[in-house]
Scaffold this active site. Structure first.
Site: not given
Length: 994
Positions: A454, A825
């Site tokens: 990510c 994330h």
């Protein structure tokens, strides 16, 4: 009297003489007479009307019938009886082989005189049966028109109940065979008029009996989907569709496209014939039904049908634009067919030879319809240019033809392409196809997470949304000898043109992977960004130059051109320059070093240091949305430039020449660092040292605070003493950083991760930092640049150098969610910032700058979270940490806004965009995208077919016509929750569809 009338009519007298004699006979007929005489006159007038070989004879027969109907009603009713009518309808009138064609006209004429008679109901019952029998025999168009005229004038004769549904179906069967063989205008007009009478009867029936609509549509679809008949059904069937209520459209289309009993060949045949209906001149809403069915097929992933139908029919639809009477509907269908056919250029390229001729014809026509169609066609063409670039040899004649027509902006183009793509159509049964994905409503494409990647996905999306950088990358030519940049070009091209909802960046990841990164582990996105930009820069710097757009601009001077052509693409887009100065506090000697940067790493001030009152040379300001006018250059004095010598006796002057190191806020006690170094109050010479903050808490930090802290002087003492070359020893000193060249895209990294020696881990600073949407940055300018800036209305400053505020607009925010750099994330918020306002057109070749308000509120924000892309807003960007404390802004992208003194890069980019339009991809890349789009459509279609079992496992709903195979009176359903339950009553449509 009948003998006299017959002798007069058959005589050879001139018509005017005959007319006088007939007049006398008719006047005499108004008088009372016996039944036998009346009967004889009625037989004669019937014979004249039905068998008269001239129009004159038929007119006399009509007049006599009307007179006897008015003045002798009893005798007329006795003559005009059920048995006589049955004989007329079944056996005809006249000798064998010469049966009269006017029987229906005769019946219609006589009905008006028996409506109140006792035998009226018997006559109506007879006619209901006989008209049904007639249409089952497939009469000619003329006879169908007469039946329609009769039933429209006398609706009591329309069949009822089940017979009414059968009558409508058989009437549609009759329309199927209607053909106009003559090309004469009068014959065509008569043909259209007669067809409209027939379809108008269907409309009348459907208005009063809505239960007949769906069985009629079933019959219509059966006709147009038939593959057994060699002769295609008449386009007159289009006249039937125009009267179907549009509120039924969704249900009908949904059931058609999800009906497994309809084969692909049948569906393709049906939609092909419907597309032919665009040539029907008097139809309404036909284009809506065609587009609805095309969208329905896209929703259930039947792309092979759509591809074949589009390629076989698009040229025919295009040709109909020449005819004003069908132009509007044809253009609507053409627009959808082209805008939805995005996987390949094949459909658009079929039209290229025809476009210049059509444009010339429309210009010559010079009507409102032609003008409107030209503008819509030009918009459509530019959408195709944008979608399928890379064919200059094919597009040049078309571009020449539409060059004088308006050009849509990029946002409009992307909106049209996004909402019309096949993969954008939603299927209401999609919940039963869980693996079928559709493209985001935003029109943007996501990136697949390949295992804690990510961090890369967020950076790639941020770079892609930097439109100037994206356009430059997409414009790169083949054979540029830059493998990593080529892979980035391919990745950007697929993000721009793919039909997939998300693509895999596996190839680019393997090429751009930093060697020290651990596979499968979370990484620092800032570290990846620095490595990526450095790789791209070094790759080009070694001689594999690719960026040639600026060289094409004739507006640049030779000096400036040489300066910018010596830069790599990364330097042009992200490169800035910074001057680091260190001054020895003993000998006051200043040493300086200029270095380049691609991002600024902003540390957080210590907790005991005030956020406000920083000591930068020129405060970084946050501009709120209330500032609408573009800012002017602001020039301030440099802190280390000697001021003029003091005047003796001036009490306000210091006793000796000094150098100002820093500024302080008016009214505050001088900073100890500054007063120790200088010993003067500089407040009266300088403005406030911080920018105005909007609605920020008292102790909160902001991006301008962190930049001011970055630019403030730093004391070098104790273990950090500076080795002064002049003093030849370690000395206390002060170091200050000054920005000397602002990058086109300013990247700011907030240093949230710091090493904790107690835990031996990197910890995260979770402080909320307010992010301004517009930012002013102080840039040091030379005396020459100062002189040039002062020509724009500023007072001439003191000799030397000064600072100028450069305005930046926020483009992207990469957010880290978590408490450690090794975990968590990444996702990002992004928008596209450009120099021109939405929907604006360049004036005199110069793009009109966008105001703050337009940039703040009119440019759409997007949230990129791996494969998921959604609409967002700046409010969401601002409040993300407030709602989710572990989600903090980490990397920011700002784009420099051109002010009064635009840099050459801005001018070159604007000129390149004005002259060359959208980036043109080379053919290999476009073909690769087209092949992948076709593969994706095939995958989706195969998946949809394989998962049909999801629907078959559900409780069955009756097909949309099945309930009409029995009498509606036998239907005992009363609503409820069963799949077939309706709202009750014959007026409820929704109980008839799934």
């Amino acid at each position: 009297m009948d003998k006299i009338l017959e002798a007069v009519v058959m005589s050879s007298y001139p018509n005017n003489v005959k007319q006088g004699l007939v007049r006398r006979v008719i006047e005499a007929a108004k008088q009372p007479m016996d039944s036998e005489q009346c009967w004889s006159m009625l037989e004669l007038s019937t014979k004249l009307y039905l068998l008269g070989d001239t129009k004159y004879k038929r007119e006399i027969g009509k007049e006599v019938l009307e007179v006897y109907g008015h003045y002798h009603p009893e005798e007329f009713e006795e003559f005009f009886n059920v048995r006589f009518l049955l004989s007329l309808l079944q056996e005809g009138y006249g000798p064998l082989g010469k049966r009269s064609h006017y029987v229906l006209d005769y019946i219609q004429l006589g009905l008006q005189f028996v409506l109140e008679s006792p035998s009226a109901n018997s006559i109506f019952g007879l006619l209901r049966i006989e008209v049904l029998r007639k249409v089952c025999e497939r009469p000619s168009l003329k006879q169908c028109a007469k039946i329609s005229k009769l039933l429209t004038q006398h609706p009591q004769c329309i069949p009822m109940g089940k017979h009414q549904v059968l009558f409508c179906q058989q009437l549609i069967r009759c329309i199927r065979q209607f053909q106009c063989v003559s090309e004469a205008e009068e014959d065509i007009m008569e043909f259209l008029e007669q067809v409209n009478k027939v379809s108008g009867l269907l409309q009348r029936i459907w208005r009063t009996q809505t239960s007949a609509i769906l069985p009629s549509l079933k019959e219509l679809f059966t006709i147009i989907s038939s593959t057994e008949e060699q002769e295609a059904p008449s386009n007159a069937l289009a006249s039937v569709v125009q009267f179907v209520p549009l509120e039924l459209m969704d249900g009908v289309i949904r059931n058609l496209t999800n009906d497994d009993s309809i084969t692909d060949v049948q569906m393709m045949t049906a939609i092909s014939r419907m597309i032919d209906w665009v040539s029907w001149p008097l139809g309404k809403n036909i284009d809506k039904w065609i587009i609805a069915l095309l969208k329905g097929l896209a929703a259930v992933k039947k792309f092979s049908i759509l591809i074949e139908v589009t390629l076989s029919k698009i040229e025919k639809v295009f040709s109909k634009l020449l005819y004003p009477i069908v132009r509007e509907g044809a253009l609507s269908v053409l627009q959808y067919m082209l805008l939805s056919f995005q996987h390949s250029h094949e459909a658009f390229h079929l039209l290229l030879p025809h476009i210049p001729r059509l444009v010339a014809s429309l210009k010559k026509e010079d009507s409102n319809s032609a003008t409107s169609s030209l503008e819509q066609l030009a918009e459509l063409i530019h959408c195709m240019f944008f979608r399928f670039s890379g064919f200059p040899d094919l597009y040049e004649p078309v571009l020449e033809a539409v060059k004088a027509l308006p050009i849509p902006n990029e946002d409009r183009i992307k909106h049209l392409l996004g909402q019309n793509a096949w993969t954008s159509q939603k299927n209401e049964l999609a919940c039963f196809y869980p693996r079928l994905a559709s493209k985001s409503e935003t029109g943007k494409i996501g990136l697949i997470n390949l295992g804690n990647t990510c961090y890369m996905n967020s950076i790639i999306q941020s770079l892609f949304m930097a439109s100037d950088f994206r356009h430059s990358v997409l414009n790169l030519t083949e054979g540029n000898s830059q493998p990593l940049m080529t892979k980035l070009q391919w990745l950007f091209a697929f993000l721009e043109h793919s039909q997939r909802p998300a693509i895999s960046p596996e190839s680019f990841l393997s090429a751009s992977w930093p060697p020290w990164f651990t596979p499968g582990a979370q990484q620092d996105c800032s570290e990846y960004l620095k490595y990526l930009l450095d790789r791209l820069h070094e790759e080009e710097k070694t001689g594999k130059r690719i960026y040639q757009k600026l060289k094409e601009s004739s507006l640049m001077s030779q000096t400036v051109e040489h300066h910018y052509l010596n830069k790599t693409l990364i330097e042009k887009m992200f490169g800035g320059k910074m001057m680091t100065k260190i001054r020895c506090l003993k000998c006051l000697n200043v040493s300086s070093r200029e270095e380049v940067f691609t991002d600024l790493s902003l540390a957080f001030p210590p907790p005991d240091r005030r956020v406000r009152g920083s000591t930068s040379v020129l405060p970084v300001e946050e501009i709120g949305p209330q500032f609408i006018e573009p800012p002017e250059s602001q020039l301030m004095g440099s802190p280390w430039i000697p001021r003029k010598a003091p005047v003796a006796g001036d009490p306000a002057s210091p006793p000796m020449p000094v150098e100002t190191l820093s500024f302080q806020e008016p009214g505050e006690v001088s900073n100890p660092l500054s007063s120790n170094a200088v010993g003067v109050d500089a407040a009266k010479d300088t403005p406030s040292a911080f920018g105005e903050q909007a609605c920020a808490p008292k102790d909160s930090r902001s991006v301008p605070d962190l930049i001011n802290y970055f630019l403030s002087p730093e004391r070098l003492t104790a273990e950090n003493k500076y080795h002064c070359e002049k003093c030849a020893s370690l000395q206390d000193a002060e170091k200050v950083a000054e920005l000397t060249e602002g990058p086109h895209y300013l990247i700011l990294t907030l240093l949230r991760f710091s090493f904790d020696p107690r835990t031996m881990k990197r910890k995260k600073i979770l402080d909320n930092v307010s992010i301004p949407v517009v930012l002013k940055l102080p840039i040091l300018v030379t005396s020459e640049e100062t002189e040039e800036a002062c020509q724009h209305g500023k007072d001439r400053p003191a000799p030397g150098s000064g600072f100028m505020s450069v305005v930046y607009d926020l483009c992207s925010v990469v957010v880290h969610s978590g408490i450690s750099s090794e975990s968590g994330h990444y996702y990002c918020y992004s928008r596209e910032c450009t120099d021109t306002i939405p929907n604006g057109q360049p004036q005199d070749g110069v793009p009109k700058p966008a105001s703050d308000k337009q940039l703040d509120f009119e440019i759409q924000w997007y949230l990129f979270n791996d494969t998921r892309v959604s609409f967002s807003s700046f409010e969401s960007v601002s409040n993300v940490t407030s709602f989710f404390p572990k989600d903090t802004a980490y990397v920011l992208f700002y784009r420099q806004r051109p002010g009064r003194q635009s840099c050459p890069l801005h001018e070159a980019l604007a000129e390149a965009g004005c002259l060359h339009g959208e980036p043109s991809l080379h053919k290999d890349l476009m073909e690769a995208i087209s092949k992948d789009n076709i593969l994706y459509l095939q995958e989706q279609e195969k998946e949809a077919r394989n998962r049909a079992a999801y629907i078959s496992a559900l409780p069955k709903s009756p097909l949309w016509w099945r309930d009409f195979d029995r009498d509606k009176d036998d239907d005992s359903s009363s609503g409820g929750c069963s799949p077939a339950a309706g709202g009750g009553g014959s007026s409820s449509f929704h109980g008839l569809v799934f």
